[in-house]
Design a protein around this motif. Sequence first.
Motif, PDB file in Angstrom:
ATOM      1  N   UNK A 296      54.057  62.878  69.224  1.00 60.30           N
ATOM      2  CA  UNK A 296      53.833  62.940  67.774  1.00 60.30           C
ATOM      3  C   UNK A 296      54.296  61.650  67.093  1.00 60.30           C
ATOM      4  N   UNK A 297      55.478  61.190  67.426  1.00 65.86           N
ATOM      5  CA  UNK A 297      56.012  59.969  66.808  1.00 65.86           C
ATOM      6  C   UNK A 297      55.151  58.749  67.130  1.00 65.86           C
ATOM      7  N   UNK A 298      54.743  58.627  68.373  1.00 62.41           N
ATOM      8  CA  UNK A 298      53.917  57.484  68.763  1.00 62.41           C
ATOM      9  C   UNK A 298      52.542  57.535  68.105  1.00 62.41           C
ATOM     10  N   UNK A 299      51.984  58.741  67.956  1.00 63.23           N
ATOM     11  CA  UNK A 299      50.689  58.874  67.303  1.00 63.23           C
ATOM     12  C   UNK A 299      50.778  58.505  65.823  1.00 63.23           C
ATOM     13  N   UNK A 300      51.840  58.899  65.158  1.00 60.08           N
ATOM     14  CA  UNK A 300      52.024  58.527  63.746  1.00 60.08           C
ATOM     15  C   UNK A 300      52.098  57.003  63.618  1.00 60.08           C
ATOM     16  N   UNK A 301      52.871  56.367  64.475  1.00 59.33           N
ATOM     17  CA  UNK A 301      53.010  54.906  64.422  1.00 59.33           C
ATOM     18  C   UNK A 301      51.670  54.234  64.700  1.00 59.33           C
ATOM     19  N   UNK A 302      50.951  54.725  65.697  1.00 61.20           N
ATOM     20  CA  UNK A 302      49.644  54.143  66.022  1.00 61.20           C
ATOM     21  C   UNK A 302      48.686  54.286  64.844  1.00 61.20           C
ATOM     22  N   UNK A 303      48.595  55.472  64.273  1.00 68.32           N
ATOM     23  CA  UNK A 303      47.687  55.688  63.149  1.00 68.32           C
ATOM     24  C   UNK A 303      48.095  54.856  61.937  1.00 68.32           C
TER      25      UNK A 303
ATOM     26  N   UNK B 238      51.659  51.371  71.347  1.00 69.90           N
ATOM     27  CA  UNK B 238      51.595  52.809  71.073  1.00 69.90           C
ATOM     28  C   UNK B 238      50.432  53.452  71.832  1.00 69.90           C
ATOM     29  N   UNK B 239      49.308  52.758  71.890  1.00 72.96           N
ATOM     30  CA  UNK B 239      48.167  53.258  72.654  1.00 72.96           C
ATOM     31  C   UNK B 239      48.563  53.495  74.106  1.00 72.96           C
TER      32      UNK B 239
END
Length: 159
Positions: free
Chosen positions: A58-65, A89-90
């Motif tokens: 979840x944290x990595x997806x937020x940063x990526x987005x 992040x990808x």
Amino acid sequence: MTTDLKLTPPQNLYKQDYYMWLNITAQQLRDRQFDDVDLDNLIEELEAMSGSQRRELKNRLIILLMHLLKYQYQPSRRSSSWVRTIWEQFYQIESLLEDSPSLKPYYEEIFNDCYLKAIPAASSETKLPIKTFPSLSPFFPQDVTNPDFIYSLVNQEEI
């Protein structure tokens, strides 16, 4: 006076010396000494590990987005640092999903919520008004985990 922690009841060892508890528990499992295993704390640790994987995704997806939004909506500020963060992040998300394919449905479940969390973060970092960003993600979940999509997005123009 020293205490032999190996003679300590497993529940106390868990609190007194976590590292030793892990090693003893692993050895008990290897030796098939199942009656000696501190099951309550082992179950708690396994559940915590599961939650940790979900939180990391979840944290990595937020940063990526957030970085994809910054990249798309503030082209004048694009930098190699943003591109590195996008790729990092990808790759971390890709690794999490490769190591734990059962997280894929969770990824799809949280995608929209993560996008909504990425908007205020992107707004704060870019100083662009929140309303600049669409309320529905311009990215599809399958695109964000597709290296070809990321490559085409971040290589639209040279930095």
